[in-house]
Design a protein around this motif. Structure first.
Motif, PDB file in Angstrom:
ATOM      1  N   ALA A  76     -35.012  11.447  -1.610  1.00  0.00           N
ATOM      2  CA  ALA A  76     -34.723  11.830  -0.230  1.00  0.00           C
ATOM      3  C   ALA A  76     -33.952  13.146  -0.194  1.00  0.00           C
ATOM      4  CB  ALA A  76     -33.931  10.730   0.470  1.00  0.00           C
ATOM      5  N   ILE A  77     -32.992  13.285  -1.091  1.00  0.00           N
ATOM      6  CA  ILE A  77     -32.225  14.535  -1.155  1.00  0.00           C
ATOM      7  C   ILE A  77     -33.154  15.687  -1.526  1.00  0.00           C
ATOM      8  CG2 ILE A  77     -30.310  15.741  -2.279  1.00  0.00           C
ATOM      9  CD1 ILE A  77     -29.090  12.955  -2.834  1.00  0.00           C
ATOM     10  N   ALA A  78     -34.050  15.442  -2.476  1.00  0.00           N
ATOM     11  CA  ALA A  78     -34.991  16.476  -2.902  1.00  0.00           C
ATOM     12  C   ALA A  78     -35.882  16.919  -1.745  1.00  0.00           C
ATOM     13  CB  ALA A  78     -35.846  15.961  -4.060  1.00  0.00           C
ATOM     14  N   VAL A  79     -36.377  15.964  -0.954  1.00  0.00           N
ATOM     15  CA  VAL A  79     -37.223  16.307   0.195  1.00  0.00           C
ATOM     16  C   VAL A  79     -36.434  17.124   1.216  1.00  0.00           C
ATOM     17  CG1 VAL A  79     -38.421  15.355   2.207  1.00  0.00           C
ATOM     18  CG2 VAL A  79     -38.824  14.390  -0.056  1.00  0.00           C
ATOM     19  N   ASP A  80     -35.194  16.729   1.465  1.00  0.00           N
ATOM     20  CA  ASP A  80     -34.379  17.464   2.433  1.00  0.00           C
ATOM     21  C   ASP A  80     -34.113  18.900   1.960  1.00  0.00           C
ATOM     22  OD1 ASP A  80     -34.269  15.258   4.103  1.00  0.00           O
ATOM     23  OD2 ASP A  80     -32.476  14.459   3.138  1.00  0.00           O
ATOM     24  N   LEU A  81     -33.913  19.073   0.669  1.00  0.00           N
ATOM     25  CA  LEU A  81     -33.766  20.424   0.122  1.00  0.00           C
ATOM     26  C   LEU A  81     -35.070  21.202   0.267  1.00  0.00           C
ATOM     27  CD1 LEU A  81     -31.797  19.621  -3.165  1.00  0.00           C
ATOM     28  CD2 LEU A  81     -30.890  20.838  -1.182  1.00  0.00           C
ATOM     29  N   ALA A  82     -36.192  20.515   0.047  1.00  0.00           N
ATOM     30  CA  ALA A  82     -37.496  21.171   0.114  1.00  0.00           C
ATOM     31  C   ALA A  82     -37.853  21.616   1.528  1.00  0.00           C
ATOM     32  CB  ALA A  82     -38.575  20.236  -0.428  1.00  0.00           C
ATOM     33  N   GLU A  83     -37.188  21.053   2.535  1.00  0.00           N
ATOM     34  CA  GLU A  83     -37.447  21.447   3.918  1.00  0.00           C
ATOM     35  C   GLU A  83     -36.562  22.611   4.379  1.00  0.00           C
ATOM     36  OE1 GLU A  83     -38.995  17.255   5.873  1.00  0.00           O
ATOM     37  OE2 GLU A  83     -36.885  17.791   6.056  1.00  0.00           O
ATOM     38  N   SER A  84     -35.709  23.105   3.487  1.00  0.00           N
ATOM     39  CA  SER A  84     -34.803  24.191   3.844  1.00  0.00           C
ATOM     40  C   SER A  84     -35.564  25.481   4.128  1.00  0.00           C
ATOM     41  CB  SER A  84     -33.803  24.423   2.701  1.00  0.00           C
ATOM     42  OG  SER A  84     -33.024  25.579   2.940  1.00  0.00           O
ATOM     43  N   LEU A  85     -35.005  26.303   5.012  1.00  0.00           N
ATOM     44  CA  LEU A  85     -35.569  27.627   5.270  1.00  0.00           C
ATOM     45  C   LEU A  85     -35.137  28.637   4.217  1.00  0.00           C
ATOM     46  CD1 LEU A  85     -35.174  27.907   9.158  1.00  0.00           C
ATOM     47  CD2 LEU A  85     -37.192  27.232   7.838  1.00  0.00           C
ATOM     48  N   ASP A  86     -34.173  28.278   3.376  1.00  0.00           N
ATOM     49  CA  ASP A  86     -33.720  29.141   2.289  1.00  0.00           C
ATOM     50  C   ASP A  86     -34.708  28.978   1.123  1.00  0.00           C
ATOM     51  OD1 ASP A  86     -32.478  30.016  -0.148  1.00  0.00           O
ATOM     52  OD2 ASP A  86     -30.532  29.933   0.848  1.00  0.00           O
ATOM     53  N   PRO A  87     -35.413  30.050   0.730  1.00  0.00           N
ATOM     54  CA  PRO A  87     -36.434  29.935  -0.317  1.00  0.00           C
ATOM     55  C   PRO A  87     -35.893  29.367  -1.633  1.00  0.00           C
ATOM     56  CG  PRO A  87     -36.633  32.047   0.801  1.00  0.00           C
ATOM     57  CD  PRO A  87     -35.349  31.426   1.284  1.00  0.00           C
ATOM     58  N   ARG A  88     -34.683  29.727  -2.001  1.00  0.00           N
ATOM     59  CA  ARG A  88     -34.109  29.236  -3.264  1.00  0.00           C
ATOM     60  C   ARG A  88     -33.844  27.740  -3.194  1.00  0.00           C
ATOM     61  NH1 ARG A  88     -28.609  29.730  -5.328  1.00  0.00           N
ATOM     62  NH2 ARG A  88     -28.617  29.580  -7.596  1.00  0.00           N
ATOM     63  N   VAL A  89     -33.284  27.299  -2.089  1.00  0.00           N
ATOM     64  CA  VAL A  89     -33.025  25.869  -1.912  1.00  0.00           C
ATOM     65  C   VAL A  89     -34.332  25.101  -1.851  1.00  0.00           C
ATOM     66  CG1 VAL A  89     -32.041  24.131  -0.363  1.00  0.00           C
ATOM     67  CG2 VAL A  89     -30.824  26.294  -0.745  1.00  0.00           C
ATOM     68  N   ARG A  90     -35.300  25.638  -1.149  1.00  0.00           N
ATOM     69  CA  ARG A  90     -36.608  24.991  -1.035  1.00  0.00           C
ATOM     70  C   ARG A  90     -37.261  24.833  -2.409  1.00  0.00           C
ATOM     71  NH1 ARG A  90     -40.936  23.726   2.039  1.00  0.00           N
ATOM     72  NH2 ARG A  90     -42.975  24.487   1.389  1.00  0.00           N
ATOM     73  N   ARG A  91     -37.219  25.880  -3.210  1.00  0.00           N
ATOM     74  CA  ARG A  91     -37.802  25.805  -4.562  1.00  0.00           C
ATOM     75  C   ARG A  91     -37.112  24.738  -5.401  1.00  0.00           C
ATOM     76  NH1 ARG A  91     -37.862  31.462  -4.149  1.00  0.00           N
ATOM     77  NH2 ARG A  91     -35.942  31.609  -5.366  1.00  0.00           N
TER      78      ARG A  91
END
Length: 229
Positions: free
Chosen positions: A195-210
């Motif tokens: 769940a944490i990984a998915v929430d990070l993947a939805e970030s608008l910050d490209p580094r966080v999303r990656r």
């Protein structure tokens, strides 16, 4: 942002944008005369959301998938449903998972007035960049210190927290509260890694999303080599 601008950003027609806006998929909508204005950040967020044909998981199934990917057993799912979720996951990419579990919660974004971040973070189940610094460090990310709060809470608590902490709706705000109507996964007070990984993947910050997508990909690889108990 106008409907025409949103249509260009999303690569769809003006009518489709209007449908999405009326379905509350593009954040707050403001009417000026006969024109609709959309929040540009909400449109950007929708634009990066993986979209594909097919249904998404219901909330119980979405949390079951996230629990399974995190090494759990998803005990709230019946055996046949759990088996179907496993089958779908084994065929899915990290982007697919982000799409499949979209209905796990409803994200509400706010800006806060005053220094309430620590108290609010303690009142929710932290996720995304609001999790502990050690976990972020292992992902190559730094702990936030700018008042950002990202966390889950049950939907019935949302109005009370908005009033108690003086939160103001704002798609560009630093506070994200993810309201859930299915609370079984939170019975132990622990948020699943997936769940944490998915929430990070939805970030608008490209580094966080990656980082989020990379973590999901690793969880999927481990899941594919696991058993079906």
């Amino acid at each position: 942002m106008t409907l025409d601008e949103a249509a260009e950003a999303l690569g769809v027609g003006r009518r489709r944008v209007a449908q999405l806006a009326h379905a509350d998929r593009l954040g707050p909508v403001h009417r000026v005369g006969r024109n609709l204005l959309l929040d540009a950040v909400a449109v950007q967020r929708f634009a990066q959301t993986p979209r594909a044909h097919g249904r998404v998981f219901t909330a119980p199934a979405a949390w079951g998938a996230l629990d399974l990917l995190s090494g759990g057993r998803a005990p709230w799912l019946a055996a046949d449903r759990r088996s179907r979720v496993r089958t779908v996951l084994r065929k899915s990419s990290a982007d697919d998972v982000v799409r499949l579990v979209a209905d796990r919660a409803r994200a509400h974004r706010f800006r806060a007035v005053g220094e309430i971040a620590d108290d609010l973070r303690a009142a929710v189940v932290p996720t995304g960049t609001s999790v502990d610094a050690d976990r972020l460090y292992r992902l190559g990310l730094s702990a936030v210190s700018d008042g950002t709060v990202d966390g889950y809470l049950t939907a019935d608590r949302l109005p009370r927290y908005v009033a108690e902490f003086g939160l103001i709706p704002d798609e560009s705000g630093a506070v994200t509260l993810r309201a859930v109507v299915f609370g079984e996964p939170f019975a132990d007070g622990r948020l699943r890694d997936a769940a944490i990984a998915v929430d990070l993947a939805e970030s608008l910050d490209p580094r966080v999303r990656r980082s989020g997508l990379g973590w999901l990909a690793r969880l999927l690889a481990d899941f594919e080599t696991g058993d079906d108990r």
